[in-house]
Design an enzyme around this catalytic site. Structure first.
Site, short mmCIF file in Angstrom:
data_model
loop_
_atom_site.label_atom_id
_atom_site.label_comp_id
_atom_site.label_asym_id
_atom_site.label_seq_id
_atom_site.Cartn_x
_atom_site.Cartn_y
_atom_site.Cartn_z
N SER A 99 34.68 74.52 8.60
CA SER A 99 33.42 74.46 7.85
C SER A 99 32.85 75.87 7.84
O SER A 99 33.54 76.81 7.47
CB SER A 99 32.48 73.43 8.47
OG SER A 99 31.33 73.24 7.66
N HIS B 7 34.99 72.41 4.33
CA HIS B 7 33.77 71.85 3.78
C HIS B 7 33.16 72.85 2.81
O HIS B 7 32.97 74.02 3.15
CB HIS B 7 32.79 71.51 4.89
CG HIS B 7 33.21 70.33 5.69
ND1 HIS B 7 32.70 70.06 6.95
CD2 HIS B 7 34.09 69.33 5.44
CE1 HIS B 7 33.25 68.94 7.42
NE2 HIS B 7 34.10 68.50 6.53
N ASP C 232 31.55 67.69 13.05
CA ASP C 232 32.62 67.30 12.13
C ASP C 232 33.96 67.50 12.81
O ASP C 232 34.18 68.47 13.54
CB ASP C 232 32.55 68.15 10.85
CG ASP C 232 31.25 67.95 10.09
OD1 ASP C 232 31.06 66.86 9.56
OD2 ASP C 232 30.44 68.88 10.06
#
Length: 344
Positions: A14, A41, A133
């Site tokens: 991310s 992401h 995440d």
């Protein structure tokens, strides 16, 4: 018992992940006997240059994944924007299913599907990012006999994702990004017995089905988990806790949230509501000023006194709310606040 090797590497990143991904693929050998699948992401709209960036960064070709594309050793396949990248048997699939932690593509969706499809053939890699995440997906990979590899938190631009995975899952390797390529190449050659994989936990299968077959799941009365009393930030529906004690949630639409992502989304919604309230109060001040001026011009002292009281009450409310927001160090939203410079 038939043997295979660890021929599927799934990578999630991310914030701060592009540099880590470039460093990782630079260390992979040209003869890597495994497919590499990547989820970064990213915002849903717009284009992504990630395949071109990774293609130039190392010896392996990098492309956007397509539905039906076979798993090909020696290739890096990247999730396209606004689509979950999934593994179904020996092929990739793309899904426009519900977001997870506000993301599509989502790291957890890729990891979970790979765990189901590949079992011990899978190595998941968690790189730089915020919040938690990748934790649920790494847990699923570990439950099916796969390996978990994590970028050293000290080496990550944003250590949140690596740190959270390490809190919940035993990692097989914790290395700086520059050492991950060689380690993954070594792990990819390890022999495994896919038939010996532990069974897939039922909730993992159900969550994978929600993302993969989302059109047939929406509105399903057989909700996963138990009602939590929380509200989905995406659709305002009721969130169910996926499994007791997991602190992971899904709504009836299918949006998924980890506890940290849910708290972050609730905080964002709270801040947005406060700035909206401030803007509304400032508009009320301006309107009260005009009504006061109009009443005075008409010589209506009674109405003027009424509007004067309303104006003073609104100004006090603006001062209190603006002071609270500025004390929290919150930046003014890009759209601005109607008369912030006038009432500060």
């Amino acid at each position: 018992m038939a043997e295979a090797h660890r021929d599927l590497i799934v990578v999630g990143a991310s914030a701060g992940g592009v540099e880590a991904l470039r460093t990782l693929v630079a260390g992979l050998p040209a003869e890597l006997p495994a497919t590499v699948a990547v989820v970064l992401h990213m915002p849903a709209g717009g284009a992504s240059a990630l395949p071109a960036i990774l293609d130039r960064s190392g010896p392996l070709p990098a492309v956007f994944a397509r539905s039906g594309m076979p798993l090909t050793p020696g290739q890096v396949c990247v999730a396209p924007p606004d689509h979950h990248l999934l593994v179904v048997e020996d092929r990739f699939a793309l899904s426009h299913g519900p977001t997870e932690n506000g993301h599509r593509p989502a790291v957890d969706a890729l990891f979970r599907s790979a765990a189901i499809a590949g079992g011990p053939r899978v190595t998941c890699v968690v790189l730089s990012g915020v919040l938690d995440d990748g934790v649920a997906g790494a847990v699923a990979v570990r439950a099916r006999g796969g390996l978990v590899v994590v970028q050293s938190p000290a080496d990550a631009l944003h250590p949140g994702m690596p740190e959270n995975v390490l809190r919940h899952v035993r990692a097989d390797r914790v290395l700086p990004a520059a050492e991950l390529g060689a380690a993954l190449a070594e792990l990819a050659r390890e022999r495994v017995a896919p038939s010996s994989a532990p069974p897939t936990p039922p909730q993992v299968e159900q969550e994978d089905r929600i993302v993969r077959d989302w059109r047939g799941i929406v509105g399903d009365t057989h909700m996963i988990g138990e009602a939590s009393g929380y509200t989905c930030p995406d659709c305002n529906g009721v969130l169910n806790e996926v499994h007791p004690g997991t602190l992971r949630f899904r709504c009836q639409i299918g949006h998924a949230w980890s506890v940290e992502a849910l708290a972050q989304a609730q905080g964002d919604a709270f801040e947005k509501a406060l700035w909206t309230a401030l803007r509304t109060l400032e508009e009320k001040v301006r309107l009260s000023e005009r009504m006061l001026e109009n009443a005075r011009a008409r010589g209506d002292g009674r109405q003027a006194a009424r509007y004067q009281g309303r104006l003073e009450e609104s100004v006090r409310a603006v001062d209190v709310l603006r002071g609270f927001l500025l004390a929290r160090g919150e930046p003014v939203p890009e759209e601005g606040v109607a008369s912030g410079d006038q009432l500060g």
